[in-house]
Scaffold this active site. Structure first.
Site, mmCIF file in Angstrom:
data_model
loop_
_atom_site.group_PDB
_atom_site.id
_atom_site.type_symbol
_atom_site.label_atom_id
_atom_site.label_comp_id
_atom_site.label_asym_id
_atom_site.label_seq_id
_atom_site.Cartn_x
_atom_site.Cartn_y
_atom_site.Cartn_z
ATOM 1 N N LYS A 107 -19.917 -6.585 3.091
ATOM 2 C CA LYS A 107 -20.651 -5.565 1.702
ATOM 3 C C LYS A 107 -20.910 -4.453 2.037
ATOM 4 C CE LYS A 107 -25.124 -7.232 3.342
ATOM 5 N NZ LYS A 107 -25.616 -8.797 3.493
ATOM 6 N N HIS A 149 4.898 -3.959 5.397
ATOM 7 C CA HIS A 149 4.794 -3.164 3.998
ATOM 8 C C HIS A 149 3.577 -2.336 3.589
ATOM 9 C CE1 HIS A 149 5.869 -0.289 0.831
ATOM 10 N NE2 HIS A 149 7.284 -0.046 0.581
ATOM 11 N N ASP A 158 13.528 -3.540 -1.997
ATOM 12 C CA ASP A 158 12.603 -2.643 -2.497
ATOM 13 C C ASP A 158 11.689 -3.630 -2.251
ATOM 14 O OD1 ASP A 158 10.462 -0.570 -4.064
ATOM 15 O OD2 ASP A 158 12.551 0.277 -3.421
ATOM 16 N N THR A 200 16.406 7.117 -0.868
ATOM 17 C CA THR A 200 17.106 7.582 -1.190
ATOM 18 C C THR A 200 17.816 8.737 -0.603
ATOM 19 O OG1 THR A 200 15.489 9.290 -1.875
ATOM 20 C CG2 THR A 200 15.751 8.035 -3.553
#
EC number: 5.3.2.5
Length: 386
Positions: free
Chosen positions: A85, A248, A159, A339
């Site tokens: 909290k 991830h 991905d 990429t």
């Protein structure tokens, strides 16, 4: 045993007062005369401020010690105790968490196990990401995998955006790609890891992960921060899931990007991941396409490797910056490119070859100046991206 946490406060905040509020409020909850008859009982659960230091910019870092008996040896109860909290109380950021070696869940496979499964011990690993992220069929994934795997790739992952979607259902992707992995193994003797994205509701995730492994998945990908550390812990602790789990960092910015609030990236992507059972952790590289503090990156790297977890600097990794990556990491790193491999001017296979050409030039001590490079994949990549 105890847990140590560092909190950083801006100059305008009374660090001493706030640290004491945390030490009491996040443990016993109160410490007044009304509870004096329970003093001995409560004392063993009480947090303690053990030090406050001022930094050059006027910020103060308060160190609070918490009893380990207050938590359940997991990440969820730990986060609830140390910040819970109080995370809504205003300025104040968790910048360090120091846990006992035995706390939490250890990596089941880790650096040593991943290297053993691949049979690669003396160089960085090269990893790719399926691109485009969405819109590819299951067979498209297999065709891309065949191209990059035969070029020498070590690891490929879905991905993180690719869920169990009708365009390429998870089991169909795995079935198509598994045939390619076997083809590569038979023709080259090499193993390639494919980290399949595990998605779904909490009551389905563990069952789905078990089924994927049973059907041939040799690695898994998990969006840990959106699905929860408890899911990672469950998968990492499951004897039936005997494959490396790649964690991830999606959503980490929502927890960590505030300058004076939240938790440091090194706490979330380093300490928490390393004590929740991840085998490899992705995170942005400071010299990549996302803004990232190089000091935080270095902390994450060291925290992970101390617990046999592979660091995977990502986002904008390309062949031309491999010398910089190896200068910071040495050989125990996974070079993860999306990429930087898939968008190579001559195709994904050339993207993979460009990384291996870069590693060979570093080993030989050769220049990366385009004028000194022979025609080939690496020169094309450097002319394209620098």
């Amino acid at each position: 045993m105890t847990i140590i946490v560092d909190y950083r406060f801006p100059p305008a905040i009374n660090a001493e007062k706030q640290a004491k509020t945390i030490a009491i409020g996040q443990t016993a909850g109160t410490w007044s005369e009304r509870h004096s008859h329970r003093q001995e009982q409560l004392q063993q659960h009480l947090g303690e401020v053990v030090g406050i230091r001022e930094e050059a910019d006027g910020y103060k870092v308060a160190r609070v010690r918490f009893p380990q008996i207050n938590v359940e040896n997991d990440i969820a109860s730990l986060l609830t105790m140390i910040f819970g909290k109080y995370s809504m109380a205003g300025a104040g950021k968790v910048v360090g968490v120091y846990l006992p070696e035995t706390y939490g869940t250890k990596a089941k496979v880790g650096i040593t196990g991943i290297r053993q499964r691949l049979g690669v011990y003396d160089r960085p690993l090269v990893m790719a990401i399926f691109k485009p992220a969405l819109g590819l069929s299951a067979q498209d994934h297999a065709d891309i995998l065949r191209e990059v795997a035969f070029a020498g790739l070590d690891v490929i992952k879905d991905d993180e955006i690719m869920a169990d979607l009708p365009v390429a259902p998870t089991h169909e992707r795995l079935d198509c790609c598994r045939l390619v992995l076997e083809e590569v193994r038979q023709q080259t003797g090499r193993n390639v890891l494919y980290a399949v994205n595990v998605t779904g509701k909490a009551d389905e995730l563990q069952r789905k992960a078990r089924l994927l492994v049973k059907h041939g998945a040799n690695a898994l990908l998990l969006n840990v921060l959106t699905y929860g550390f408890s899911v990672l812990e469950a998968l990492a602790s499951d004897p039936a899931i005997d494959v490396p789990i790649f964690a991830h960092p999606a959503f980490a910015g929502a927890m960590c990007a505030g300058s004076d609030t939240g938790l440091a990236y090194s706490v979330v992507l380093g300490t928490m991941m390393a004590h929740a059972g991840a085998d490899a952790v992705l995170y942005p590289a400071a010299y990549g396409s996302l803004p990232f503090d190089p000091q935080e990156e270095g902390k994450i790297r060291d925290i992970l490797r101390d617990r046999n977890v592979f660091p995977v600097p990502s986002a904008g990794i390309r062949p031309g910056i491999v010398p910089q990556v190896l200068g910071d990491y040495g050989r125990n790193v996974i070079l993860n490119a999306g990429t930087g491999i898939m968008d190579h001017p001559s195709g994904p296979a050339s993207g993979v070859r460009a990384f291996f050409e870069a590693l060979a030039r570093i080993e030989a001590g050769d220049s990366f100046d385009p004028a000194n490079l022979p025609e080939g994949a690496l020169k094309q990549a450097i002319l394209e991206w620098g």
